[in-house]
Motif scaffolding. Structure first.
Motif, mmCIF file in Angstrom:
data_model
loop_
_atom_site.group_PDB
_atom_site.id
_atom_site.type_symbol
_atom_site.label_atom_id
_atom_site.label_comp_id
_atom_site.label_asym_id
_atom_site.label_seq_id
_atom_site.Cartn_x
_atom_site.Cartn_y
_atom_site.Cartn_z
ATOM 1 N N PHE A 177 16.131 21.389 49.910
ATOM 2 C CA PHE A 177 16.299 20.495 49.214
ATOM 3 C C PHE A 177 15.572 19.381 49.618
ATOM 4 O O PHE A 177 15.651 18.894 50.687
ATOM 5 C CB PHE A 177 17.721 20.001 48.659
ATOM 6 N N GLU A 178 14.566 18.563 48.770
ATOM 7 C CA GLU A 178 13.833 17.467 49.281
ATOM 8 C C GLU A 178 13.870 16.702 47.725
ATOM 9 O O GLU A 178 14.274 17.069 46.658
ATOM 10 C CB GLU A 178 12.482 17.712 49.690
ATOM 11 N N ARG A 179 12.935 15.605 47.902
ATOM 12 C CA ARG A 179 13.062 14.500 46.737
ATOM 13 C C ARG A 179 12.344 15.229 45.762
ATOM 14 O O ARG A 179 12.822 15.088 44.636
ATOM 15 C CB ARG A 179 12.168 13.314 47.283
ATOM 16 N N SER A 180 11.071 16.161 45.757
ATOM 17 C CA SER A 180 10.572 16.531 44.576
ATOM 18 C C SER A 180 11.575 17.642 43.963
ATOM 19 O O SER A 180 11.633 17.805 42.637
ATOM 20 C CB SER A 180 9.333 17.218 44.998
ATOM 21 N N SER A 181 11.944 18.297 44.866
ATOM 22 C CA SER A 181 13.086 19.455 44.080
ATOM 23 C C SER A 181 14.251 18.870 43.386
ATOM 24 O O SER A 181 14.843 19.232 42.498
ATOM 25 C CB SER A 181 13.388 20.532 45.455
ATOM 26 N N GLY A 182 14.530 17.559 44.080
ATOM 27 C CA GLY A 182 15.908 17.016 43.541
ATOM 28 C C GLY A 182 15.531 16.629 42.096
ATOM 29 O O GLY A 182 16.255 16.926 41.150
ATOM 30 N N TYR A 183 14.354 16.017 41.683
ATOM 31 C CA TYR A 183 14.099 15.556 40.702
ATOM 32 C C TYR A 183 13.742 16.833 39.633
ATOM 33 O O TYR A 183 14.138 16.853 38.486
ATOM 34 C CB TYR A 183 12.647 14.763 40.489
ATOM 35 N N GLN A 184 13.113 17.963 40.103
ATOM 36 C CA GLN A 184 13.150 18.978 39.375
ATOM 37 C C GLN A 184 14.286 19.771 39.008
ATOM 38 O O GLN A 184 14.693 20.101 37.715
ATOM 39 C CB GLN A 184 12.449 20.344 40.216
ATOM 40 N N LEU A 185 15.570 19.711 39.772
ATOM 41 C CA LEU A 185 16.849 20.223 39.476
ATOM 42 C C LEU A 185 17.592 19.429 38.515
ATOM 43 O O LEU A 185 18.206 19.910 37.566
ATOM 44 C CB LEU A 185 17.619 20.653 40.765
ATOM 45 N N THR A 186 17.313 17.984 38.581
ATOM 46 C CA THR A 186 18.235 17.182 37.551
ATOM 47 C C THR A 186 17.624 17.513 36.324
ATOM 48 O O THR A 186 18.240 17.613 35.419
ATOM 49 C CB THR A 186 18.039 15.916 38.038
ATOM 50 N N HIS A 187 16.350 17.692 36.190
ATOM 51 C CA HIS A 187 15.789 17.751 34.927
ATOM 52 C C HIS A 187 15.796 19.286 34.358
ATOM 53 O O HIS A 187 15.948 19.429 32.863
ATOM 54 C CB HIS A 187 14.263 17.420 35.058
ATOM 55 N N CYS A 231 21.204 8.190 41.035
ATOM 56 C CA CYS A 231 21.823 7.935 39.950
ATOM 57 C C CYS A 231 21.588 9.548 38.987
ATOM 58 O O CYS A 231 22.439 10.008 38.087
ATOM 59 C CB CYS A 231 21.242 6.776 39.128
ATOM 60 N N GLU A 232 20.219 9.946 39.163
ATOM 61 C CA GLU A 232 20.206 11.309 38.441
ATOM 62 C C GLU A 232 21.050 12.175 38.885
ATOM 63 O O GLU A 232 21.730 13.111 37.935
ATOM 64 C CB GLU A 232 18.764 11.899 38.455
ATOM 65 N N LEU A 233 21.222 12.238 40.276
ATOM 66 C CA LEU A 233 22.478 13.401 40.556
ATOM 67 C C LEU A 233 23.855 13.254 40.275
ATOM 68 O O LEU A 233 24.672 13.999 39.979
ATOM 69 C CB LEU A 233 22.472 13.367 42.192
ATOM 70 N N LEU A 234 24.206 11.794 40.207
ATOM 71 C CA LEU A 234 25.374 11.485 39.551
ATOM 72 C C LEU A 234 25.589 11.744 37.997
ATOM 73 O O LEU A 234 26.558 12.355 37.514
ATOM 74 C CB LEU A 234 25.622 9.852 39.892
ATOM 75 N N ALA A 235 24.431 11.697 37.162
ATOM 76 C CA ALA A 235 24.746 12.162 35.957
ATOM 77 C C ALA A 235 24.933 13.962 35.892
ATOM 78 O O ALA A 235 25.368 14.295 35.130
ATOM 79 C CB ALA A 235 23.020 11.614 35.441
ATOM 80 N N VAL A 236 23.986 14.351 36.716
ATOM 81 C CA VAL A 236 24.382 15.984 36.781
ATOM 82 C C VAL A 236 25.744 16.378 37.191
ATOM 83 O O VAL A 236 26.341 17.082 36.652
ATOM 84 C CB VAL A 236 23.455 16.597 37.878
ATOM 85 N N TYR A 297 12.738 -0.367 36.191
ATOM 86 C CA TYR A 297 13.046 0.278 35.004
ATOM 87 C C TYR A 297 13.756 1.589 34.897
ATOM 88 O O TYR A 297 14.653 1.521 34.265
ATOM 89 C CB TYR A 297 11.967 -0.264 34.127
ATOM 90 N N HIS A 298 13.173 2.545 35.602
ATOM 91 C CA HIS A 298 13.563 3.950 35.387
ATOM 92 C C HIS A 298 14.997 3.917 36.168
ATOM 93 O O HIS A 298 15.923 4.402 35.610
ATOM 94 C CB HIS A 298 12.630 4.893 36.146
ATOM 95 N N SER A 299 15.161 3.429 37.406
ATOM 96 C CA SER A 299 16.143 3.460 38.122
ATOM 97 C C SER A 299 17.352 2.757 37.482
ATOM 98 O O SER A 299 18.573 3.199 37.368
ATOM 99 C CB SER A 299 16.399 3.254 39.800
ATOM 100 N N THR A 300 17.020 1.651 36.798
ATOM 101 C CA THR A 300 18.211 1.002 36.269
ATOM 102 C C THR A 300 18.491 1.801 35.001
ATOM 103 O O THR A 300 19.734 1.811 34.518
ATOM 104 C CB THR A 300 17.295 -0.674 35.801
ATOM 105 N N LEU A 301 17.558 2.171 34.126
ATOM 106 C CA LEU A 301 17.961 3.085 32.892
ATOM 107 C C LEU A 301 18.889 4.243 33.346
ATOM 108 O O LEU A 301 19.952 4.629 32.938
ATOM 109 C CB LEU A 301 16.655 3.536 32.308
ATOM 110 N N MET A 302 18.527 4.778 34.644
ATOM 111 C CA MET A 302 19.299 5.938 35.162
ATOM 112 C C MET A 302 20.716 5.572 35.552
ATOM 113 O O MET A 302 21.855 6.366 35.404
ATOM 114 C CB MET A 302 18.568 6.631 36.247
ATOM 115 N N ALA A 304 22.455 3.279 34.129
ATOM 116 C CA ALA A 304 23.260 3.103 32.663
ATOM 117 C C ALA A 304 23.416 4.569 32.499
ATOM 118 O O ALA A 304 24.791 4.952 31.867
ATOM 119 C CB ALA A 304 22.505 2.451 31.937
ATOM 120 N N PHE A 305 22.548 5.491 32.392
ATOM 121 C CA PHE A 305 22.929 7.004 31.782
ATOM 122 C C PHE A 305 23.892 7.594 32.670
ATOM 123 O O PHE A 305 24.922 7.961 32.258
ATOM 124 C CB PHE A 305 21.676 7.672 31.910
#
Length: 333
Positions: A177-187, A231-236, A297-302, A304-305
């Protein structure tokens, strides 16, 4: 999650939406939106992300809640920026095989905001071999297929092999797991669950894998002050069949709340004592933090999401912490 954790998640959500509302015009499309060499990442991408978060937050918020009205107004603003969908048809004619117009259009369509002319033109292109065979990363391929479904383009659903070709679907070694794979898995999770709307869309093997390894990954991202990915991981986490333990969630939301600026902005990343990217900060002190739209903007949106999905879980009790209206009023017409 109960008590203080739920209250902090709610406060983060409301403050984030207050900042988004205050900066609504920064999401607007300029004259370069249709430029041949336009900067998609600074024009269409923020607008599409605003639309998607508004759709998701609205779905997880009661119609009587002022937050519901706030995101509904922001969604209406975003739709007006597209000239009620007409700009998508122009984009289709300028770049018929680009996928980003359909990906930006999809959240609007899922909310009932549709442009029949654009959908007809997009469906015609989607029938070509050139569209079906375009080479894409597996995660992006899943996203395009989800956008097609939401936009009324019906093709056979991607099979398990499509998911298995992703970092998450292949159940990669957790230590890779690293930052790039983290974004891949959340999406991958967002695409499989329609951004939290259909949690049953995640295969049980993936849910079990995430239940085991999401907590340490989340902790490592929080420790690195990578607030956007946290925040993306919390959404997951909010889409898993069973919630993370209450202590983990409460600690995560306490850290996010401490990193959030008093204006409601959340920086993507902070520079901690050990270095890293982003502006230095130890919490909400430092009034200059978070004022740069592109960096927040993106982190702030995430934020809220993730908060909306967390608070929307049936097993999250929030009766002791009623929602308040965001600090800023809903977007104006």
């Amino acid at each position: 999650m109960t008590g203080a954790g739920a209250r902090q998640a709610r406060e983060v959500e409301e403050a984030a939406l207050a900042w988004v509302t205050e900066h609504r015009d920064d999401f607007g499309l300029g004259e370069d939106a249709l430029a041949a060499e336009g900067r998609v990442n600074s024009t269409w991408k923020p607008l599409g992300e605003l639309a998607q978060v508004c759709v998701s937050v609205r779905r997880h918020t009661a119609p009587t809640d002022p937050v519901h009205r706030c995101v509904s107004d922001l969604l209406a603003f975003a739709w007006r920026q597209t000239r009620h969908g007409a700009l998508f048809l122009q984009l289709q004619r300028l770049e018929p095989f680009a996928t980003y117009p359909l990906e930006v259009y999809a959240p609007f369509a899922s909310a009932g905001l549709r442009h029949p002319g654009y959908e007809s033109a997009a469906a015609a292109v989607a029938r070509t071999r050139g569209w079906r065979l375009v080479e894409q990363q597996p995660t992006r391929r899943l996203g395009v297929r989800m956008a097609e479904r939401r936009s009324g383009i019906h093709r056979p659903e991607p099979g398990p092999e499509a998911v298995a070709r992703t970092w998450l679907g292949g159940l990669s070694e957790p230590w890779t797991f690293e930052r790039s794979s983290g974004y891949q898995l959340t999406h991958v999770v967002f695409h499989l669950t329609d951004w939290g709307r259909a949690a049953h869309g995640m295969p049980s093997a993936l849910a079990a894998y995430l239940a085991d390894w999401l907590p340490p990954w989340l902790d490592s991202c929080l420790e690195a002050r990578d607030w956007d990915l946290s925040c993306e991981l919390l959404a997951v986490a909010a889409t898993l069949p069973r919630p993370l333990d209450a202590v983990t969630l409460q600690d995560a939301w306490a850290r996010i709340a401490a990193a959030q600026h008093t204006t409601g902005a959340l920086p993507e990343r902070d520079k901690g004592p050990g270095g890293g990217d982003g502006p230095a900060t130890d919490g909400p002190a430092g009034d200059d933090r978070g004022r740069d739209f592109s960096a927040a903007y993106h982190s702030t949106l995430m934020a809220a999401f993730a908060a909306a999905l967390t608070l929307g879980r049936p097993d999250t009790r929030t009766g002791d912490a009623p929602r308040r209206h965001p600090q800023a009023q809903g977007a104006r017409g």
